[in-house]
Scaffold this active site. Structure first.
Site, mmCIF file in Angstrom:
data_model
loop_
_atom_site.group_PDB
_atom_site.id
_atom_site.type_symbol
_atom_site.label_atom_id
_atom_site.label_comp_id
_atom_site.label_asym_id
_atom_site.label_seq_id
_atom_site.Cartn_x
_atom_site.Cartn_y
_atom_site.Cartn_z
ATOM 1 N N ASP A 104 22.227 26.209 27.395
ATOM 2 C CA ASP A 104 22.093 25.006 26.630
ATOM 3 C C ASP A 104 23.525 25.151 25.630
ATOM 4 O O ASP A 104 23.522 26.573 24.853
ATOM 5 C CB ASP A 104 21.222 24.936 25.757
ATOM 6 C CG ASP A 104 19.668 24.744 26.371
ATOM 7 O OD1 ASP A 104 20.035 24.191 27.652
ATOM 8 O OD2 ASP A 104 18.639 24.627 25.960
ATOM 9 N N ASP B 263 12.917 15.132 29.888
ATOM 10 C CA ASP B 263 12.455 15.743 28.724
ATOM 11 C C ASP B 263 11.035 15.311 28.267
ATOM 12 O O ASP B 263 11.107 14.407 27.281
ATOM 13 C CB ASP B 263 13.546 15.737 27.744
ATOM 14 C CG ASP B 263 14.631 16.228 28.036
ATOM 15 O OD1 ASP B 263 14.902 17.461 28.713
ATOM 16 O OD2 ASP B 263 15.862 15.573 27.834
HETATM 17 O O1 1PR Z 1 20.386 13.239 27.531
HETATM 18 O O2 1PR Z 1 22.076 12.868 29.418
HETATM 19 O O3 1PR Z 1 22.796 13.404 27.268
HETATM 20 O O4 1PR Z 1 21.337 15.205 28.453
HETATM 21 C C1 1PR Z 1 21.120 16.032 27.617
HETATM 22 C C2 1PR Z 1 20.667 17.566 28.241
HETATM 23 O O5 1PR Z 1 20.476 18.170 27.239
HETATM 24 C C3 1PR Z 1 19.182 17.051 29.014
HETATM 25 O O6 1PR Z 1 19.236 17.762 30.192
HETATM 26 C C4 1PR Z 1 18.279 17.808 27.980
HETATM 27 O O7 1PR Z 1 17.235 18.463 28.781
HETATM 28 C C5 1PR Z 1 19.103 18.796 27.234
HETATM 29 N N1 1PR Z 1 18.845 18.946 25.846
HETATM 30 C C6 1PR Z 1 18.940 18.137 24.734
HETATM 31 N N2 1PR Z 1 18.566 18.830 23.578
HETATM 32 C C7 1PR Z 1 18.166 20.040 23.951
HETATM 33 C C8 1PR Z 1 17.547 21.026 22.895
HETATM 34 O O8 1PR Z 1 17.111 22.119 23.573
HETATM 35 N N3 1PR Z 1 17.796 20.689 21.677
HETATM 36 N N4 1PR Z 1 17.850 21.190 26.084
HETATM 37 C C9 1PR Z 1 18.285 20.026 25.219
HETATM 38 C C10 1PR Z 1 17.042 21.047 26.569
HETATM 39 C C11 1PR Z 1 15.764 22.706 28.054
HETATM 40 C C12 1PR Z 1 16.252 23.547 29.058
HETATM 41 C C13 1PR Z 1 15.876 24.945 28.626
HETATM 42 C C14 1PR Z 1 14.548 25.379 29.182
HETATM 43 C C15 1PR Z 1 14.349 26.492 29.541
HETATM 44 N N5 1PR Z 1 16.735 22.517 26.928
HETATM 45 O O9 1PR Z 1 17.601 23.243 29.081
HETATM 46 O O10 1PR Z 1 17.033 25.615 28.981
HETATM 47 O O11 1PR Z 1 13.440 24.644 28.571
HETATM 48 O O12 1PR Z 1 14.302 27.183 28.249
HETATM 49 P P1 1PR Z 1 13.411 28.559 28.321
HETATM 50 O O13 1PR Z 1 13.273 29.396 29.605
HETATM 51 O O14 1PR Z 1 13.785 29.349 27.201
HETATM 52 O O15 1PR Z 1 12.013 28.182 27.970
HETATM 53 P P2 1PR Z 1 21.631 13.507 28.250
#
Ligand code: 1PR
Length: 570
Positions: A276, A434
């Site tokens: 991320d 999400d």
């Molecule tokens: O909506 O097209 O602009 O895409 C945004 C992208 O960014 C999406 O794929 C969304 O999932 C991701 N995203 C947005 N905000 C966050 C955040 O964390 N604040 N990350 C985010 C999503 C989830 C996974 C994470 C897994 C594994 N994070 O990427 O890596 O949950 O984590 P873990 O193994 O530590 O539990 P758009």
């Protein structure tokens, strides 16, 4: 359009002008099967360190370029049929759809040049569509006639009996013919991504050098004299793939043995390392990691957590054995990604070091900048592909598109998902979901698909539905993960990245109820994400659900497992 030619280096020395007839042959040895007698002026060259690349501009071949350069070779681009005939070694990484590729080759005279080059038994390596085009015909966009070099047809994998299509992932080769190209590769896994496959038959048996099994056996590679082609992607198959490419590029290659990557002989479950990425408060692009999507420190500083530099970590995870690497630009929904030049630079640099599939997501949508210039989501995605992505992932924008589709029942063809998958193929488009768990007492309580949960809710609720969100979990939408998954499959998604906000960063395991519900509902691959805290969590999600891959972040950043080569342990 094809990119501009590369510097030609030593090519000029030793060049000669020849004129030869252009003809076609089913086999390099059967010169009688001519289809054209047009003459082409040819410049033959003698440069051992330059390879000629046929890139007709229909998709991303940057990975192939990066792999060739990584192996120490220069690249000369084909600009005309004559360049094909002048090549010492020709690499043809077919991309896009069969029909449009043949249209291009036929209309430019390159189809005849290719047939002639092959008839002359000159060193040739076709990759993916570059293998399929050698056959008589394909069902894709058709039937459409191919180059007719190899007898046989190309068909779509049959998903009617539950087979997941596209075939994406690491599968084992069964070598049927000794070739230098595949020396040391028997039993290894290589990376495939395709919906169509060439069928083995008595008529093409002599050509086949390896087969692979997915539903049925299909042609994984062919070899006849100097003519080689592979259905898989050597440029994305890690060390094994690089050794295959080297075997082709280096005439003096020793075909050195490589250590087996895995023992399994079927499609392996993939383990994906996720980064991320966002700017911290100092404006530096960093890898961060949240708890339930909150990436700020819980101390008084409330800074964005900084877990390292994106390119360094991506390279490390590749070296450590990750099957794929994903970058999610997590603030892309509010910043314009094409204005985020550091992110594009990260992608460029990572793609020069990471030889497994690289996915990038965040901010893919239509956008009008401060000067009133309109950018389509296709342009944004194209820039990601040009910068080195093999796949792109779309989150928020797809939620709105799916809501509209479910309401109207009409596919407009205009959504980012539909446009990008039409141009780059659905295997290049991941949809990131999400969702957040919402407990209910009964399935009748909501108009969305619910599951009977393994652990009851806080008030003893026995059911839950999974509500989709946009903008990194900030806004909830009136659509469930199940409904979204079914809709995006219809709209052209090639894969689903299934996150779970409740489990993100918790290390307590994947949400099995959610992953099972979605992976049972669709026939495209589902990547389980969020919650991995131990190797057993990966085994559990693969045993209990139909997930094709599992993605994790924190467990790798915190170095709680030795490395991402988990699939060998599962
Ligand atoms: O909506 O097209 O602009 O895409 C945004 C992208 O960014 C999406 O794929 C969304 O999932 C991701 N995203 C947005 N905000 C966050 C955040 O964390 N604040 N990350 C985010 C999503 C989830 C996974 C994470 C897994 C594994 N994070 O990427 O890596 O949950 O984590 P873990 O193994 O530590 O539990 P758009």
């Amino acid at each position: 359009m094809p990119p501009p030619p590369q510097p030609q280096g030593a090519m000029a020395t030793g060049a000669a002008i020849l004129t030869i007839p252009c003809s076609a042959g089913r086999s390099p040895k059967r010169s009688s099967q001519r289809r054209s007698s047009a003459s082409l002026s040819v410049r033959a060259s003698f440069d051992a360190n330059t390879v000629t690349l046929l890139d007709y501009g229909a998709g991303n071949v940057r990975s192939v370029r990066n792999a060739i350069r990584h192996l120490g070779f220069g690249i000369r681009d084909v600009r005309s049929p004559e360049d094909i005939l002048a090549a010492d070694r020709l690499v043809f990484p077919g991309v896009g759809a069969f029909g449009s590729a043949m249209d291009f080759l036929n209309s430019t005279g390159m189809a005849d040049a290719l047939r002639e080059y092959i008839r002359r038994d000159r060193p040739f390596l076709g990759i993916c569509l570059g293998l399929q085009l050698l056959f008589d015909s394909s069902e894709e966009n058709g039937p459409v006639s191919g180059l007719g070099v190899i007898p046989g047809v190309v068909r779509r994998f049959d998903s009617s009996k539950g087979l997941i299509v596209p075939h994406i992932g690491w599968n084992a080769l069964e070598i049927t013919k000794e070739t230098q190209l595949l020396q040391g590769v028997d039993g290894h896994h290589v990376y495939f991504v395709h919906s169509y496959h060439a069928l083995p038959s008595d008529a093409n048996r002599d050509w086949i050098s390896s087969i692979c099994n997915y539903g049925d056996s299909f042609v994984a590679s062919i070899s006849m004299g100097n003519i080689q082609a592979v259905q898989f992607h050597p440029e994305k198959s890690g060390a094994t793939g690089l050794s295959i490419l080297k075997n082709f590029l280096s005439a003096k290659s020793s075909g050195a043995k490589v250590t087996p990557r895995r023992k399994a002989s079927k499609l392996a479950k993939r383990v994906i390392a996720c980064l991320d990425v966002r700017s911290n408060d100092n404006g530096d692009l960093v890898v961060t990691k949240g708890d339930q999507y909150d990436v700020r420190d819980h101390s008084s500083s409330k800074e964005v957590r900084n877990l390292g530099k994106p390119v360094d970590l991506a390279s490390q995870y590749y070296i450590d054995g990750a099957d794929e690497v994903s970058f999610l630009n997590i603030t892309g929904f509010r910043d314009f990604p094409l204005g985020d030049l550091p992110m594009l630079e990260v992608l460029r640099c990572a793609s020069e070091k990471v030889f497994v599939p690289l996915t990038v997501g965040g901010g893919i949508r239509d956008f009008t900048d401060a000067n009133g210039r309109y950018y389509s989501s296709l342009e944004v995605a194209s820039e990601y592909f040009r910068s080195g992505a093999d796949k792109i992932s779309i989150g928020s924008d797809v939620v709105y598109a799916a809501e509209a589709f479910l309401q109207s029942g009409v596919k407009t063809g205009k959504s980012s998902l539909e446009q990008i998958s039409r141009v780059y193929g659905n295997q290049a488009v991941v949809v990131s979901i999400d969702p957040r768990r919402v407990y209910v007492n009964s399935p009748e309580d909501v108009p969305f698909k619910t599951v009977k949960v393994s652990s009851k809710g806080p008030s003893g609720e026995e059911y839950a539905w999974y509500q989709c969100t946009v903008s990194g979990g900030r806004d909830s939408r009136p659509i469930g993960a199940y409904e979204l998954a079914k809709a995006v499959e219809e709209l052209g998604a090639g894969e689903i990245l299934l996150n779970c906000i409740d489990c993100d960063g918790q290390g307590c395991g994947f949400d099995i109820d959610l992953v099972k519900m979605v992976s049972d509902a669709v026939t495209i691959p589902v990547i389980a994400s969020s919650g991995a805290g131990a190797v057993e969590h990966f085994s559990e999600v693969f045993e209990k659900t139909n997930a094709s891959a599992a993605l994790a972040a924190g467990i790798f950043h915190r170095k709680e497992v030795p490395d991402p080569t988990l699939s060998s342990l599962l």
